[in-house]
Design a protein around this motif. Sequence first.
Motif, PDB file in Angstrom:
ATOM      1  N   LEU A 189      14.172   5.842   9.933  1.00 33.49           N
ATOM      2  CA  LEU A 189      15.337   6.719  10.041  1.00 33.49           C
ATOM      3  C   LEU A 189      16.059   6.344  11.333  1.00 33.49           C
ATOM      4  O   LEU A 189      15.423   6.220  12.386  1.00 33.49           O
ATOM      5  CB  LEU A 189      14.894   8.178  10.080  1.00 33.49           C
ATOM      6  CG  LEU A 189      15.969   9.256   9.923  1.00 33.49           C
ATOM      7  CD1 LEU A 189      16.522   9.268   8.505  1.00 33.49           C
ATOM      8  CD2 LEU A 189      15.384  10.632  10.270  1.00 33.49           C
ATOM      9  N   ALA A 190      17.363   6.114  11.253  1.00 35.61           N
ATOM     10  CA  ALA A 190      18.117   5.677  12.434  1.00 35.61           C
ATOM     11  C   ALA A 190      19.499   6.306  12.452  1.00 35.61           C
ATOM     12  O   ALA A 190      20.099   6.547  11.399  1.00 35.61           O
ATOM     13  CB  ALA A 190      18.239   4.156  12.443  1.00 35.61           C
ATOM     14  N   GLU A 229      -1.053  -2.382   5.658  1.00 41.57           N
ATOM     15  CA  GLU A 229      -0.185  -2.465   6.838  1.00 41.57           C
ATOM     16  C   GLU A 229      -0.273  -1.194   7.695  1.00 41.57           C
ATOM     17  O   GLU A 229      -0.475  -0.087   7.192  1.00 41.57           O
ATOM     18  CB  GLU A 229       1.266  -2.678   6.407  1.00 41.57           C
ATOM     19  CG  GLU A 229       1.531  -4.035   5.773  1.00 41.57           C
ATOM     20  CD  GLU A 229       1.834  -5.103   6.804  1.00 41.57           C
ATOM     21  OE1 GLU A 229       1.728  -4.803   8.015  1.00 41.57           O
ATOM     22  OE2 GLU A 229       2.190  -6.214   6.401  1.00 41.57           O
ATOM     23  N   LYS A 230      -0.103  -1.369   9.010  1.00 40.09           N
ATOM     24  CA  LYS A 230      -0.094  -0.258   9.954  1.00 40.09           C
ATOM     25  C   LYS A 230       1.294  -0.145  10.580  1.00 40.09           C
ATOM     26  O   LYS A 230       1.904  -1.145  10.960  1.00 40.09           O
ATOM     27  CB  LYS A 230      -1.126  -0.476  11.063  1.00 40.09           C
ATOM     28  CG  LYS A 230      -2.538  -0.717  10.556  1.00 40.09           C
ATOM     29  CD  LYS A 230      -3.084   0.507   9.840  1.00 40.09           C
ATOM     30  CE  LYS A 230      -4.531   0.267   9.412  1.00 40.09           C
ATOM     31  NZ  LYS A 230      -5.061   1.412   8.619  1.00 40.09           N
ATOM     32  N   VAL A 231       1.788   1.082  10.724  1.00 38.04           N
ATOM     33  CA  VAL A 231       3.143   1.287  11.218  1.00 38.04           C
ATOM     34  C   VAL A 231       3.302   0.783  12.650  1.00 38.04           C
ATOM     35  O   VAL A 231       4.382   0.300  13.038  1.00 38.04           O
ATOM     36  CB  VAL A 231       3.542   2.772  11.095  1.00 38.04           C
ATOM     37  CG1 VAL A 231       2.761   3.637  12.075  1.00 38.04           C
ATOM     38  CG2 VAL A 231       5.045   2.956  11.279  1.00 38.04           C
ATOM     39  N   GLU A 232       2.219   0.835  13.434  1.00 41.67           N
ATOM     40  CA  GLU A 232       2.326   0.386  14.827  1.00 41.67           C
ATOM     41  C   GLU A 232       2.526  -1.123  14.953  1.00 41.67           C
ATOM     42  O   GLU A 232       2.879  -1.626  16.034  1.00 41.67           O
ATOM     43  CB  GLU A 232       1.091   0.828  15.624  1.00 41.67           C
ATOM     44  CG  GLU A 232      -0.224   0.411  15.020  1.00 41.67           C
ATOM     45  CD  GLU A 232      -0.820   1.511  14.141  1.00 41.67           C
ATOM     46  OE1 GLU A 232      -2.058   1.521  14.003  1.00 41.67           O
ATOM     47  OE2 GLU A 232      -0.049   2.345  13.609  1.00 41.67           O
ATOM     48  N   GLU A 262      12.483   7.779  13.561  1.00 45.70           N
ATOM     49  CA  GLU A 262      11.270   8.101  12.815  1.00 45.70           C
ATOM     50  C   GLU A 262      10.880   6.860  12.040  1.00 45.70           C
ATOM     51  O   GLU A 262      11.732   6.153  11.506  1.00 45.70           O
ATOM     52  CB  GLU A 262      11.498   9.271  11.865  1.00 45.70           C
ATOM     53  CG  GLU A 262      10.234   9.869  11.262  1.00 45.70           C
ATOM     54  CD  GLU A 262       9.793   9.193   9.965  1.00 45.70           C
ATOM     55  OE1 GLU A 262       8.632   9.371   9.564  1.00 45.70           O
ATOM     56  OE2 GLU A 262      10.632   8.503   9.360  1.00 45.70           O
ATOM     57  N   LYS A 263       9.585   6.584  11.998  1.00 45.68           N
ATOM     58  CA  LYS A 263       9.093   5.398  11.287  1.00 45.68           C
ATOM     59  C   LYS A 263       7.735   5.746  10.683  1.00 45.68           C
ATOM     60  O   LYS A 263       6.866   6.280  11.374  1.00 45.68           O
ATOM     61  CB  LYS A 263       8.960   4.219  12.256  1.00 45.68           C
ATOM     62  CG  LYS A 263       8.653   2.881  11.602  1.00 45.68           C
ATOM     63  CD  LYS A 263       8.411   1.803  12.661  1.00 45.68           C
ATOM     64  CE  LYS A 263       9.641   1.599  13.543  1.00 45.68           C
ATOM     65  NZ  LYS A 263       9.370   0.634  14.651  1.00 45.68           N
ATOM     66  N   SER A 264       7.561   5.467   9.410  1.00 51.16           N
ATOM     67  CA  SER A 264       6.306   5.827   8.748  1.00 51.16           C
ATOM     68  C   SER A 264       6.089   4.947   7.533  1.00 51.16           C
ATOM     69  O   SER A 264       7.027   4.326   7.009  1.00 51.16           O
ATOM     70  CB  SER A 264       6.329   7.300   8.321  1.00 51.16           C
ATOM     71  OG  SER A 264       7.437   7.545   7.450  1.00 51.16           O
TER      72      SER A 264
END
Length: 395
Positions: A189-190, A229-232, A262-264
């Motif tokens: 989200l940006a 996959e990992k969001v970090e 926001e990132k997920s």
Amino acid sequence: MKTQVAIIGAGPSGLLLGQLLHKAGIDNLIIERQSPEYVLGRIRAGVLEQGMVDLLREAGVGARMDREGLVHDGFELAFDGRRERIDLHGLTGGKTVMIYGQTEVTRDLMEARQASGATTLYNVSDAQPHDLKGDRPHITFTLNGERVRLDCEHIAGCDGFHGVSRKSIPAGVLKEFERIYPFGWLGVLADTPPVSEELIYANHARGFALCSMRSPTRTRYYVQVGAEEKVEDWSDERFWEELKRRLPADTAARLVTGPAIEKSIAPLRSYVVEPMQYGHLFLVGDAAHIVPPTGAKGLNLAASDVSTLYRLLLRVYREGRSDLLERYSQLCLKRIWKAERFSWWMTSMLHRFPGTDDFSQRMQQTELDYFVGSEAGRRTIAENYVGLPYEAIDD
């Protein structure tokens, strides 16, 4: 405590059902295990079907949506070097979708409930429905350290996939249908202007991508990633570069990037439970079904469940037709399975599956080409995307 309809869960489905019942003079009380701030902090869907838009207006909570929401007449499919627009308005006799975030829907419903004076109890713990097939259905829960009993006539389980409602149905009653997809969606989200006025769904050799939005100044973008996959591991720079690779060149050139607010990563699954009712308990929304987000059906299916249960309860309290409640599962599931099919089809057509051979890849491309290459195919996509009609409640 006592009410006519007890609602477990103060997300959009529980709040919408409560608002509709309140307007009809049917007493209801909502309990929610989280705080209001937590509920509002959930970043979820943003594409509302025509049916849900109409239902929000019927509930008297559509004013801000109509002012600030973005009406979309179509969307684009990008695949095999092509961009094909699906004219929703023209192919469905004037139906459209509304871009309006689930967070905003929830906020509008919360404010309407507060203004109405109807009761919502937040930060409730240890909720448990009882006597679901007996004469005295009720829910016990803990509030402010005290054990409370809420007597009621019907219970609506609007508390999501992990909630207590479905789990309170005895073992062996429910049949579960499930498909787990071998990938997820990495979403960002940006606060950037949308790259297109309409949504773009992209099928690319590197995987699926979606260009969406919440407003003229806030965007929501997704790329398909592996289930492991990992969001970090995804910096903002890596995400934007990967998104650009999967979009048509002219679209990628216009893309405005910015810091993610926001990132997920959301795993994809299809899930349905049958039946959706047990005695006085009715499962609503994610408590009974999950769809992959590709078809934009999750929140919209919850709204159609709400509409069905609300209209059945109206007949019960206005006409004494308690017998009609037995139709809840049948009515809901008829529409749910059609939405599950469309979401499965969109997911199957637009994503790259691990281990897909050349033949299967050609079949995917040919399937897309076939559907967008005829008016009948485009109409099929359009009528499913704007939402199939709600099932009628007949005598």
